[in-house]
Design a protein around this motif. Sequence first.
Motif, PDB file in Angstrom:
ATOM      1  N   VAL A 127       0.836  -1.201   0.000  1.00  0.00           N
ATOM      2  CA  VAL A 127       0.000   0.000   0.000  1.00  0.00           C
ATOM      3  C   VAL A 127       0.873   1.254   0.000  1.00  0.00           C
ATOM      4  O   VAL A 127       0.608   2.214  -0.738  1.00  0.00           O
ATOM      5  CB  VAL A 127      -0.964  -0.008   1.198  1.00  0.00           C
ATOM      6  CG1 VAL A 127      -1.693   1.320   1.319  1.00  0.00           C
ATOM      7  CG2 VAL A 127      -1.977  -1.149   1.067  1.00  0.00           C
ATOM      8  N   LEU A 128       1.917   1.259   0.801  1.00  0.00           N
ATOM      9  CA  LEU A 128       2.813   2.416   0.841  1.00  0.00           C
ATOM     10  C   LEU A 128       3.513   2.608  -0.494  1.00  0.00           C
ATOM     11  O   LEU A 128       3.665   3.740  -0.972  1.00  0.00           O
ATOM     12  CB  LEU A 128       3.846   2.232   1.965  1.00  0.00           C
ATOM     13  CG  LEU A 128       3.306   2.373   3.383  1.00  0.00           C
ATOM     14  CD1 LEU A 128       4.354   1.918   4.393  1.00  0.00           C
ATOM     15  CD2 LEU A 128       2.886   3.814   3.679  1.00  0.00           C
ATOM     16  N   GLN A 129       3.963   1.527  -1.101  1.00  0.00           N
ATOM     17  CA  GLN A 129       4.641   1.635  -2.395  1.00  0.00           C
ATOM     18  C   GLN A 129       3.706   2.170  -3.476  1.00  0.00           C
ATOM     19  O   GLN A 129       4.168   2.752  -4.465  1.00  0.00           O
ATOM     20  CB  GLN A 129       5.208   0.272  -2.796  1.00  0.00           C
ATOM     21  CG  GLN A 129       6.398  -0.156  -1.956  1.00  0.00           C
ATOM     22  CD  GLN A 129       6.898  -1.556  -2.277  1.00  0.00           C
ATOM     23  OE1 GLN A 129       6.169  -2.373  -2.845  1.00  0.00           O
ATOM     24  NE2 GLN A 129       8.133  -1.852  -1.920  1.00  0.00           N
ATOM     25  N   ALA A 130       2.398   1.989  -3.280  1.00  0.00           N
ATOM     26  CA  ALA A 130       1.414   2.518  -4.230  1.00  0.00           C
ATOM     27  C   ALA A 130       1.088   3.982  -3.948  1.00  0.00           C
ATOM     28  O   ALA A 130       0.284   4.591  -4.668  1.00  0.00           O
ATOM     29  CB  ALA A 130       0.142   1.682  -4.176  1.00  0.00           C
ATOM     30  N   GLY A 131       1.709   4.560  -2.908  1.00  0.00           N
ATOM     31  CA  GLY A 131       1.517   5.977  -2.613  1.00  0.00           C
ATOM     32  C   GLY A 131       0.271   6.287  -1.808  1.00  0.00           C
ATOM     33  O   GLY A 131      -0.190   7.431  -1.795  1.00  0.00           O
ATOM     34  N   LYS A 132      -0.260   5.289  -1.097  1.00  0.00           N
ATOM     35  CA  LYS A 132      -1.456   5.497  -0.281  1.00  0.00           C
ATOM     36  C   LYS A 132      -1.070   5.562   1.199  1.00  0.00           C
ATOM     37  O   LYS A 132      -0.101   4.943   1.630  1.00  0.00           O
ATOM     38  CB  LYS A 132      -2.453   4.341  -0.472  1.00  0.00           C
ATOM     39  CG  LYS A 132      -2.697   3.918  -1.911  1.00  0.00           C
ATOM     40  CD  LYS A 132      -3.447   4.948  -2.717  1.00  0.00           C
ATOM     41  CE  LYS A 132      -3.823   4.396  -4.097  1.00  0.00           C
ATOM     42  NZ  LYS A 132      -4.511   5.396  -4.951  1.00  0.00           N
ATOM     43  N   HIS A 133      -1.845   6.302   1.980  1.00  0.00           N
ATOM     44  CA  HIS A 133      -1.715   6.264   3.432  1.00  0.00           C
ATOM     45  C   HIS A 133      -2.254   4.928   3.938  1.00  0.00           C
ATOM     46  O   HIS A 133      -3.057   4.264   3.263  1.00  0.00           O
ATOM     47  CB  HIS A 133      -2.496   7.405   4.077  1.00  0.00           C
ATOM     48  CG  HIS A 133      -2.080   8.777   3.641  1.00  0.00           C
ATOM     49  ND1 HIS A 133      -0.905   9.364   4.048  1.00  0.00           N
ATOM     50  CD2 HIS A 133      -2.707   9.679   2.827  1.00  0.00           C
ATOM     51  CE1 HIS A 133      -0.820  10.579   3.514  1.00  0.00           C
ATOM     52  NE2 HIS A 133      -1.887  10.792   2.771  1.00  0.00           N
ATOM     53  N   VAL A 134      -1.836   4.560   5.158  1.00  0.00           N
ATOM     54  CA  VAL A 134      -2.209   3.257   5.726  1.00  0.00           C
ATOM     55  C   VAL A 134      -2.786   3.417   7.119  1.00  0.00           C
ATOM     56  O   VAL A 134      -2.220   4.110   7.969  1.00  0.00           O
ATOM     57  CB  VAL A 134      -0.980   2.320   5.824  1.00  0.00           C
ATOM     58  CG1 VAL A 134      -1.324   1.051   6.600  1.00  0.00           C
ATOM     59  CG2 VAL A 134      -0.459   1.964   4.447  1.00  0.00           C
ATOM     60  N   VAL A 135      -3.914   2.749   7.364  1.00  0.00           N
ATOM     61  CA  VAL A 135      -4.343   2.470   8.727  1.00  0.00           C
ATOM     62  C   VAL A 135      -4.447   0.956   8.815  1.00  0.00           C
ATOM     63  O   VAL A 135      -5.120   0.320   8.001  1.00  0.00           O
ATOM     64  CB  VAL A 135      -5.672   3.178   9.091  1.00  0.00           C
ATOM     65  CG1 VAL A 135      -6.799   2.819   8.139  1.00  0.00           C
ATOM     66  CG2 VAL A 135      -6.076   2.849  10.519  1.00  0.00           C
ATOM     67  N   CYS A 136      -3.725   0.377   9.762  1.00  0.00           N
ATOM     68  CA  CYS A 136      -3.638  -1.084   9.876  1.00  0.00           C
ATOM     69  C   CYS A 136      -4.106  -1.509  11.248  1.00  0.00           C
ATOM     70  O   CYS A 136      -3.656  -0.984  12.266  1.00  0.00           O
ATOM     71  CB  CYS A 136      -2.205  -1.557   9.640  1.00  0.00           C
ATOM     72  SG  CYS A 136      -1.993  -3.358   9.734  1.00  0.00           S
ATOM     73  N   THR A 137      -4.988  -2.486  11.275  1.00  0.00           N
ATOM     74  CA  THR A 137      -5.465  -2.981  12.553  1.00  0.00           C
ATOM     75  C   THR A 137      -4.335  -3.588  13.363  1.00  0.00           C
ATOM     76  O   THR A 137      -3.283  -3.939  12.828  1.00  0.00           O
ATOM     77  CB  THR A 137      -6.587  -4.016  12.332  1.00  0.00           C
ATOM     78  OG1 THR A 137      -7.178  -4.350  13.588  1.00  0.00           O
ATOM     79  CG2 THR A 137      -6.047  -5.283  11.684  1.00  0.00           C
ATOM     80  N   LYS A 138      -4.570  -3.711  14.669  1.00  0.00           N
ATOM     81  CA  LYS A 138      -3.570  -4.347  15.528  1.00  0.00           C
ATOM     82  C   LYS A 138      -3.616  -5.864  15.323  1.00  0.00           C
ATOM     83  O   LYS A 138      -4.644  -6.392  14.891  1.00  0.00           O
ATOM     84  CB  LYS A 138      -3.815  -3.966  16.997  1.00  0.00           C
ATOM     85  CG  LYS A 138      -5.240  -4.283  17.498  1.00  0.00           C
ATOM     86  CD  LYS A 138      -5.467  -5.754  17.730  1.00  0.00           C
ATOM     87  CE  LYS A 138      -6.886  -6.143  17.889  1.00  0.00           C
ATOM     88  NZ  LYS A 138      -7.094  -7.599  17.784  1.00  0.00           N
TER      89      LYS A 138
END
Length: 361
Positions: free
Chosen positions: A86-97
């Motif tokens: 997701v980061l490599q695609a240039g998007k911000h990330v919210v990831c569950t624990k």
Amino acid sequence: MKTLGLGVLGLGEGRSIISGGLKSPLWEVVRLCDTNEKIGHERCAEFGLAPEKFTTSLDTMLADPAVDVVGIYTPDHLHAEHVIRVLQAGKHVVCTKPFLGNLERATEVIAAAKASGRRVMVGQSTRFFAPFTRQRQHFETGVYGELNSIEAYYNADHRWFLAKGWAKTDSFKWLYGGLSHPVDLVRWYLPDIEEVMGYSRLSENGKAGGLVHPDTFHFIYRAKSGKIARVSGTYSSPVTPNQRDSNMSCVLRGALAAGQADYYELRYSWKTDDQSVVETFEDKDDYYFRFGGHSHHAGEYQNYIEYFARCIAKHEDPHPGVSEGIVTVALMQAMEESTQSGQPVKLRDVLARHGLEDLLG
């Protein structure tokens, strides 16, 4: 403030963030993604979303310019790969624990976050639930004085969870999937933990249900400051009635006051030398628990993605972010190692084996 386009990856555990995104004026749910086509169509029907918003292809989601942020709600062992992509695609990330299933790819995740320039938030939802938010705000006023000890626990009868096939595989561990809630609450108040000691076991119910790893835990932490904390949890056994004891709580004991935030009861109780107070938030029950009884807590998700949206707008890093999320995973790994060795384990030693000791400062 710009409305953000939300893509959700993993539609089983991602059900709550879909609700949060649809209810929030700061977000628009623009894409859903899961390898299970059936659940994708079910979610579109449940939330009134157009069927074409669903895809089984992560590449398709990442290529969509309407997606600003991807919420990752896939099984724990897939988080590192999905965060990096997701980061490599240039998007911000919210990831569950938990942020990562282990530390093997932690340096890759750090590098991807730095290279992308995007924001990453770990969805430690309990911080954004009314009693715990109120407890934290109260603590920051100084009413507790110097903290002496902290206790946090999460006990839940999650035998129903074993209906998920991946929950009975070697990759699933309740120490990371469940205990991460109270672990994060303790780290919120005690960020300088340096050593952990604890025990675990696989209960009879867990064995009968097909669990591979332990489901019962008790741990003690010692911080660099000398303060101590306790974390515990059980996940395959009946729990006490909520009227008697909350299934999830955080207890602060300070020089001037003590207080306890309780999850399902939406209650915060505190006491000083001069007063004893019980604050309740029952009027918010429908906001937090929107479907499935109390099994999905969508209000917390809405709270933390709205916080994340404000961080993105202000160009600020959210909390918990990449470093804090990785250190929490390292702490849980130290906990696991302690249960295996029967000895205390130092957090720095675990981080050092992966070249991550600088995260402690």
